[in-house]
Design an enzyme around this catalytic site. Structure first.
Site, mmCIF file in Angstrom:
data_model
loop_
_atom_site.group_PDB
_atom_site.id
_atom_site.type_symbol
_atom_site.label_atom_id
_atom_site.label_comp_id
_atom_site.label_asym_id
_atom_site.label_seq_id
_atom_site.Cartn_x
_atom_site.Cartn_y
_atom_site.Cartn_z
ATOM 1 N N CYS A 38 -10.287 -22.409 9.590
ATOM 2 C CA CYS A 38 -9.944 -21.121 10.179
ATOM 3 C C CYS A 38 -11.208 -20.480 10.746
ATOM 4 C CB CYS A 38 -9.337 -20.211 9.120
ATOM 5 S SG CYS A 38 -9.069 -18.535 9.724
ATOM 6 N N CYS B 251 -13.635 -12.835 7.281
ATOM 7 C CA CYS B 251 -12.476 -12.135 6.727
ATOM 8 C C CYS B 251 -12.477 -12.260 5.209
ATOM 9 C CB CYS B 251 -11.239 -12.768 7.347
ATOM 10 S SG CYS B 251 -9.783 -12.737 6.341
ATOM 11 N N CYS C 155 -9.356 -15.269 2.520
ATOM 12 C CA CYS C 155 -9.541 -16.559 1.835
ATOM 13 C C CYS C 155 -10.982 -16.689 1.343
ATOM 14 C CB CYS C 155 -9.273 -17.716 2.789
ATOM 15 S SG CYS C 155 -7.608 -17.761 3.432
ATOM 16 N N TYR D 176 8.076 -3.813 -16.186
ATOM 17 C CA TYR D 176 7.441 -3.975 -14.867
ATOM 18 C C TYR D 176 8.309 -4.923 -14.035
ATOM 19 C CZ TYR D 176 3.359 -2.401 -17.568
ATOM 20 O OH TYR D 176 2.496 -1.730 -18.393
ATOM 21 N N CYS E 78 -1.477 -11.357 -13.407
ATOM 22 C CA CYS E 78 -2.204 -11.756 -12.189
ATOM 23 C C CYS E 78 -3.704 -11.545 -12.357
ATOM 24 C CB CYS E 78 -1.658 -11.016 -10.971
ATOM 25 S SG CYS E 78 -1.569 -9.244 -11.188
HETATM 26 N N1 SAH Z 1 8.309 -8.626 -12.201
HETATM 27 C C1 SAH Z 1 8.390 -8.277 -10.802
HETATM 28 C C2 SAH Z 1 7.311 -7.288 -10.359
HETATM 29 C C3 SAH Z 1 5.901 -7.551 -10.801
HETATM 30 S S1 SAH Z 1 4.663 -6.613 -10.010
HETATM 31 C C4 SAH Z 1 8.402 -9.516 -9.949
HETATM 32 O O1 SAH Z 1 8.101 -10.602 -10.413
HETATM 33 O O2 SAH Z 1 8.739 -9.405 -8.764
HETATM 34 C C5 SAH Z 1 4.420 -5.278 -11.075
HETATM 35 C C6 SAH Z 1 5.450 -4.186 -10.958
HETATM 36 O O3 SAH Z 1 5.099 -3.165 -11.890
HETATM 37 C C7 SAH Z 1 5.553 -3.519 -9.601
HETATM 38 O O4 SAH Z 1 6.889 -3.525 -9.174
HETATM 39 C C8 SAH Z 1 5.064 -2.087 -9.857
HETATM 40 O O5 SAH Z 1 5.714 -1.134 -9.052
HETATM 41 C C9 SAH Z 1 5.390 -1.901 -11.310
HETATM 42 N N2 SAH Z 1 4.594 -0.916 -12.070
HETATM 43 C C10 SAH Z 1 3.300 -0.570 -11.880
HETATM 44 N N3 SAH Z 1 2.904 0.302 -12.810
HETATM 45 C C11 SAH Z 1 3.968 0.522 -13.630
HETATM 46 C C12 SAH Z 1 4.181 1.308 -14.799
HETATM 47 N N4 SAH Z 1 3.213 2.054 -15.298
HETATM 48 N N5 SAH Z 1 5.381 1.272 -15.372
HETATM 49 C C13 SAH Z 1 6.381 0.497 -14.879
HETATM 50 N N6 SAH Z 1 6.238 -0.283 -13.778
HETATM 51 C C14 SAH Z 1 5.042 -0.284 -13.156
#
Ligand code: SAH
Length: 454
Positions: free
Chosen positions: A74, A80, A83, A315, A411
């Site tokens: 790239c 950038c 990556c 979450y 993550c």
């Molecule tokens: N499990 C989902 C989302 C994971 S990302 C999937 O796999 O698609 C993390 C998520 O946590 C996001 O949607 C974000 O909006 C949410 N989030 C962030 N802080 C939070 C909090 N304090 N309480 C509840 N949810 C939260």
């Protein structure tokens, strides 16, 4: 210890990588971090910044290249900040990511000898991102620039063709560029908080092909929205939605709270784990759909549901993880802080004929406490927090539910390891971890971890 100074040139072998993807070498006790080097390189490094025990370097001359090196494919690589691994083979990138997870679990978590499965690599390093949030700027000649920020900076590197995203995004970017030339409002300027057009936000349902194009504006709208819709329609055959997102705040946060659909639907759809999902512009969705299915497969394996359990998905975003295993649970509860995502989760349950799920909007910690007060007793709890991980209070609340198992999807290996340590102290030691490469060519790595009640 000898002293190291700015502009010194030192020779060293690169022996590791930082979490951000810079090579690490040592010189007289100093750790030196140098972008665009690779483990196995012997190099002359110019010191550009120093601290007490470490320094930052710039690659001056490659004396002997690492056998893992390949030719970057790239032209934006090196400028950038997207990556960081296009100069080494995918096999060595995976090795580095697996080692990073192991290292965090051992060093931060203190978990020596924890079984860690081999990292689940992706089939392709390219074209996997179903979402792009491109900052807009102007160059010296006042021309529109659009792409990605350079590493540790807010300087936009114009990137007309990004390998990480689907081809159709490059076409949508080109259409936006043409429209902006003819009709665009002034580009937003961060330093003076003036101008209007802040970002171009693109999203695609990989399986459905549906595309959403959104312009983030410092204001309520644009002067030539009809022409913008026409430009996108011409460039993107599967255009489903064009949205204006208002973000008037002086902030780095990319999206504002208000969305206005100017063409098509308020959402796009995609298929994941055999279910159909609605995704609003403000809702989180895994950027690498194919790897997300594998990740959820591991999470489901670790959840070990038999049909009789109460499953709590904290979450939960649009409900994807929990809904993908709702048929194996007696009941599913989900918690998410973004109202639009909770709305999506409810609709997603309904559309897929899932009637044993209930979703709550709120902070995971507070909602978990509310569910505890209500007397809910989840058997299995899934956690998928953002990079900063979970609060100590949430971890206590989760442990006090006395679930059989906790599945932690993370993550960030560092916050995962920190949180696992507290879980272990509360009677939930990790049993096994599985790294998954959700973001090939970038520094990020995902991990799924099973914790079990002692
Ligand atoms: N499990 C989902 C989302 C994971 S990302 C999937 O796999 O698609 C993390 C998520 O946590 C996001 O949607 C974000 O909006 C949410 N989030 C962030 N802080 C939070 C909090 N304090 N309480 C509840 N949810 C939260």
């Amino acid at each position: 210890m000898a002293l190291i100074h700015k502009n010194d040139i030192v020779e060293m072998e690169i022996t590791g990588m930082t979490a951000q993807g810079a090579g690490v070498g040592h010189w007289e006790g100093f750790a030196v971090f140098t972008p665009l080097t690779a483990p196995g390189d012997k190099a002359r490094i110019r010191i550009v910044k120093t601290a007490k025990t470490y320094a930052f370097g710039r690659l001056e001359e490659l004396l002997s290249p690492s056998p893992d090196r390949i030719e970057p494919d790239c032209p934006c690589f090196a400028q950038c900040g997207g990556c960081c691994y296009r100069h080494i083979s995918y096999a060595s990138e995976l090795k580095i990511k697996e080692a990073r997870v192991r290292d965090a679990l051992e060093r931060i978590g203190g978990f020596q000898g924890l079984p860690i499965r081999p990292i689940l690599g992706a089939d392709s390093r390219d074209g996997y991102r179903n979402k792009a949030l491109l900052p807009l700027g102007t160059d010296r000649n006042g021309e529109l620039t659009m792409g990605f920020y350079a590493v540790n900076s807010h300087r936009i590197v114009d990137c007309p063709y990004c390998r990480l995203q689907p081809e159709i995004f490059n076409q949508a970017m080109e259409a936006f560029r043409e429209w902006a030339k003819a009709y665009g409002d002034p580009i937003y300027d961060e330093s003076s908080h003036s101008g209007r057009m802040r970002r171009l936000y693109l999203r695609q349902g990989e399986i459905t092909g549906q595309v959403m194009a959104c312009v983030v504006v410092n204001g309520n709208g644009l002067h030539h929205e009809a022409e913008l819709v026409e430009a996108f329609k011409k460039a993107v055959p599967n255009l489903s939605s064009v949205v204006i997102n208002s973000n008037r705040e002086r902030t780095n946060v990319a999206l504002g709270q208000k969305c206005r659909t100017i063409y098509g639907k308020d959402y796009i759809e995609d298929t994941l784990c055999g279910l159909r999902f609605q995704l609003s512009p403000l809702s989180f969705y895994q950027v690498n759909r194919t790897q997300a299915e594998r990740l959820y497969g591991l999470a489901s394996h670790y959840a070990g549901l038999t049909g009789s359990e109460l499953l709590l998905d904290l979450y939960c975003g649009t409900g994807t993880i929990g809904l993908s295993m709702a048929d194996k649970a007696q009941r599913l509860l989900g918690v998410e802080i973004i109202p639009e995502a909770v709305e999506n989760a409810r609709q997603n349950a309904e559309k897929n004929g899932i009637h044993n799920a209930e979703f709550f909007c709120g902070d995971a910690g507070k909602a978990a406490q509310m569910l505890a007060d209500r007397g809910e007793l989840p058997d299995v709890i899934i956690l998928d927090p953002p990079r900063k991980g979970c609060s100590a209070q949430l971890i206590h609340t989760v442990a006090e539910f006395h679930p059989k198992r906790v599945v932690y999807v993370s993550c960030d290996p560092a916050t995962l390891a920190r949180d696992l340590k507290l879980f272990a102290e509360l009677g939930y030691p990790p049993v096994e971890a599985s790294p998954v490469d959700m973001f090939p060519a970038t520094s990020h790595v995902e991990t799924v971890c099973l914790l079990s009640k002692t």
